[in-house]
Write an enzyme that holds these catalytic residues in place. Structure first.
Site, PDB file in Angstrom:
ATOM      1  N   CYS A 217       0.861  -1.174   0.000  1.00 18.55           N
ATOM      2  CA  CYS A 217       0.000   0.000   0.000  1.00 18.55           C
ATOM      3  C   CYS A 217       0.900   1.227   0.000  1.00 18.55           C
ATOM      4  O   CYS A 217       2.137   1.107   0.061  1.00 18.55           O
ATOM      5  CB  CYS A 217      -0.908  -0.013   1.233  1.00 18.55           C
ATOM      6  SG  CYS A 217      -2.238   1.227   1.211  1.00 18.55           S
ATOM      7  N   ARG A 222      -3.304   1.179   6.440  1.00 18.51           N
ATOM      8  CA  ARG A 222      -4.279   0.428   5.653  1.00 18.51           C
ATOM      9  C   ARG A 222      -3.796  -1.003   5.415  1.00 18.51           C
ATOM     10  O   ARG A 222      -4.567  -1.963   5.556  1.00 18.51           O
ATOM     11  CB  ARG A 222      -4.550   1.142   4.328  1.00 18.51           C
ATOM     12  CG  ARG A 222      -5.207   2.497   4.496  1.00 18.51           C
ATOM     13  CD  ARG A 222      -5.652   3.102   3.183  1.00 18.51           C
ATOM     14  NE  ARG A 222      -4.527   3.522   2.352  1.00 18.51           N
ATOM     15  CZ  ARG A 222      -4.655   4.155   1.186  1.00 18.51           C
ATOM     16  NH1 ARG A 222      -5.862   4.427   0.707  1.00 18.51           N
ATOM     17  NH2 ARG A 222      -3.597   4.512   0.495  1.00 18.51           N
TER      18      ARG A 222
END
Length: 256
Positions: A217, A222
């Site tokens: 990512c 996240r």
């Protein structure tokens, strides 16, 4: 203990005296809004890498001081929570794993889930500092760009992009599949969707437990949330690329 990697609010209520609870929200939220009884405050900004790019791990000594000041021992079961679906708390847990702490839980449904049925407090606990000693960095879990590149050519591996679909469409590692981390979260309950529903969603993307899963990512929190979810589901081989897509392209690797 049961409920490895993800703990319900009811489970936490039954084990408050047996675990180390860590509140990852800002200090003003911990003090002004209230917190889980016995929880210590370790705000997200306190354990981000100092002076380094977003996504880098904090220095080993800094991490040791943070957990020692919070009264945490190496053998403790850590349960972490925030009030943003667990995405910041997941980063804390992944950092703990990186430095050798194995017994980790994410509070399912974040602080809002706790509020629905359980009492909160404004009182900070009495903390006895410890001499927390981090372990060696987990190189088996945290991989570099060369490992990601090898995974793109491995028929027994799947590379997973945990960004939003719009970001994925603008450019991604060749062969990677997209799984926005929020797809596994129920907006109404704020917790994770049922296990079977998540497993079906993953299978639709070709993400199954019999494959090596390599996550990446541009935002560490996240990817951390997806990592915790996969470990909770029992995926035995999940790797975490700590570098960003900027790091990937600067090494001369292409995007698709």
């Amino acid at each position: 203990m049961s409920e490895e990697w993800v703990a319900s609010a009811d489970w936490l209520a039954e084990h408050l005296d047996d675990v180390a609870v860590v509140d990852i929200r800002d200090a003003w939220e911990y003090d002004g809004i209230g917190h889980v009884p016995g929880a210590v405050s370790v705000p997200f900004d306190d354990f981000r890498a100092e002076g380094g790019p977003e996504g880098m791990m904090p220095a080993r000594d800094h991490w040791a001081d943070l957990l020692g000041d919070a009264g945490i021992e190496r053998g403790d079961t850590i349960v972490a929570y925030d009030d943003t679906h667990g995405v910041f708390a997941a980063r804390f847990l992944v950092t703990a794993l990186y430095y050798g702490h194995d017994d980790l839980r994410l509070l399912d449904g974040d602080y809002s889930a706790w509020l629905r049925d359980h009492e909160t407090t404004d009182d900070a606990p009495d903390v006895t500092p410890t001499d927390y000693e981090p372990g060696d960095a987990r190189e088996d879990v945290f991989v570099d760009a060369d490992d990601v590149l090898a995974a793109t050519d491995d028929p027994d591996a799947v590379v997973v992009d945990t960004r939003e679909p719009e970001e994925y469409a603008e450019g991604h590692i060749p062969g990677a599949v997209n799984l926005d981390w929020k797809e596994v979260v129920d907006d109404e309950t704020r917790g994770l969707k049922p296990r079977a529903d998540i497993e079906d969603l993953l299978a639709e993307r070709g993400i199954t437990p019999d494959e090596r899963v390599v996550l990446y990512c541009n935002t560490a929190r996240r990817i951390s949330h997806t990592f915790v979810v996969l470990r909770w589901l029992g995926f035995p081989d999940v790797a975490f690329y700590e570098g960003s897509l900027t790091d990937w392209t600067e090494r001369g690797h292409p995007l698709e």
